[in-house]
Design an enzyme around this catalytic site. Structure first.
Site: not given
Ligand code: GLU
Length: 425
Positions: A115
């Site tokens: 993240k």
């Molecule tokens: N930010 C989204 C989540 O928390 C998507 C992450 C992604 O598609 O890599 O799942």
């Protein structure tokens, strides 16, 4: 009509990483996870803090702090969004990165978890400032990102526009067009059909699967959706299409209630023409946002931020089913009371995994140089969501644990087994 009231400040915001670890510890114990694997999985593999100078529109240079945390690459390249928010902090990004590891493992896609975050207020910045910030952040992480290393995506405060800038900046540095370095891109730039609505669609699919287990008829059920951004509005729209009456919705402008059900299509249209906000929406009465989560509905969908269901309101929750569209909306301390009350929770790492699942499809399409139809995307995503739901449900029966712990068990088991096969590092 009630006047708009600021949502109550979070009184007991738990440390999100500790909150994640508390669940991890319970699942690890149930599984009998060995110490070596436990130690590997308990800390992020890599944490990067960057400080990026950006020239603002007034000519002054401001330095922004940003993060990229790679929790694990055991299952494959790490995957996870980038959050732009004024209050984003490292332990939050660490928790969100770990949740990505568990999420990808639950839905059985070949990714680890990561993240990113930047401390900034995108709503008070111009498009040019956000573009320069996104490009500067990408430059400083160019050695971390990569289609086979670490693949970002949108999260709160970011969307297809930011992903396009990221892809372009990364590609320029590499001297070749690298579509697969990021997902959630605009369609014309290699984005996938169905990606925008994928998380909300997955929330709806999980809600339907859970209602089926509980013997609830969607056409006779009511719901409240907290958060009317991308995830919440799509979840509300698709649940309403299946007959669920959405009595309440909320966003940062306040909470809105209609005893006869809110016309979600109309609310979405209103929001789209009103700077993304429901403020002033006339199709419902305004209500105290604090009361939305404890209102009399069958299904509650928290689809905004972390720690909204806490020991301060959990006793009053009346829903039979909670489907977590957001990451970490329930504090660890609230889990026990939820379980005592017999409420079923479809946990975040299962309920909102439709987004990363379609991100995976986007990456696959980019690497194939081929585009799937919307039907193919939706059909495959729905199958994966339903299979994952059944896997987690079966684990909850087998180990006699709530769905949340069952999801961690499924995820940790998969990652631990893969670690064993890879033979450590
Ligand atoms: N930010 C989204 C989540 O928390 C998507 C992450 C992604 O598609 O890599 O799942």
């Amino acid at each position: 009509m009630m006047l708009y009231k600021e949502p109550a400040p979070i009184k007991d915001r738990e440390n999100p990483f500790e909150s994640m670890m508390s669940r991890f510890n319970i699942a690890a114990e149930v599984l009998g996870l060995d110490e070596e694997t436990y130690n590997v999985l308990k800390s992020p593999a890599r944490q990067v803090i960057v400080n990026v100078p950006v020239t603002m529109d007034d000519g002054k240079v401001r330095v922004f702090e940003g993060y990229r945390v790679v929790h694990s690459t055991i299952l494959g390249p790490s995957k996870g969004g980038i959050r732009y928010a004024p209050d984003v902090f490292l332990d939050e990004v660490k928790a969100l990165a770990a949740w990505m590891t568990w999420k990808c493992a639950v839905v059985d896609i070949p990714y680890g978890g990561a993240k990113g975050g930047i401390i900034c207020d995108p709503y008070s910045m111009s498009a040019g400032e956000i573009e320069r910030l996104t490009r500067a952040y990408t430059q400083s992480l160019v050695d971390i990102f990569g289609p086979d290393r670490d693949i970002p995506a949108p999260d709160m405060g970011t969307g297809p526009r930011e992903m396009a800038w990221l892809m372009d900046e990364y590609s320029k540095t590499k001297g070749s067009t690298e579509h697969a370095v990021v997902t959630g891109k605009p369609l014309v730039l290699g984005g996938s059909l169905g990606r925008v609505e994928a998380t909300g669609r997955g929330v709806m699919v999980s809600a339907m699967a859970a209602m089926d287990k509980l013997g609830m008829d969607p056409a006779k059920s009511t719901a409240a959706v907290q958060g009317f951004g991308n995830v919440g509005s799509w979840a509300a729209k698709l649940m309403a299409e299946r007959g669920v009456k959405i009595l309440g919705v909320s966003d940062v402008s306040g909470a809105y209630w209609n005893d006869n059900g809110i016309d979600i299509e109309e609310a979405i249209e209103y929001k789209n023409n009103n700077n993304g906000r429901l403020e002033g929406y006339k199709g419902a009465e305004q209500m105290d946002p604090d009361d939305l989560l404890t209102s009399k509905v069958d299904v509650l969908v928290p689809a905004a931020v972390e720690d909204v269901i806490t020991i301060h309101n959990v006793e009053k929750i009346q829903a039979r089913l909670i489907v977590e569209g957001a990451n970490g909306p329930t504090s660890y301390k609230a889990d026990k009371i939820i379980n005592e009350k017999g409420i079923m929770v479809v946990p975040d790492i299962l309920a909102n995994s439709g987004g990363v699942t379609v991100s995976y499809f986007e990456w696959v399409q980019n690497r194939m140089g081929f585009k799937w139809t919307l039907d193919r995307v939706n059909e495959r995503a729905e199958r994966i969501m339903n299979e994952s739901f059944e896997r987690v449900y079966a684990a909850s029966q087998k180990y006699n644990v709530p769905m949340r712990i069952a999801a961690y068990i499924v995820a940790i088991d998969k990652v631990a087994m893969t670690y064993k096969y890879r033979g450590g590092f």
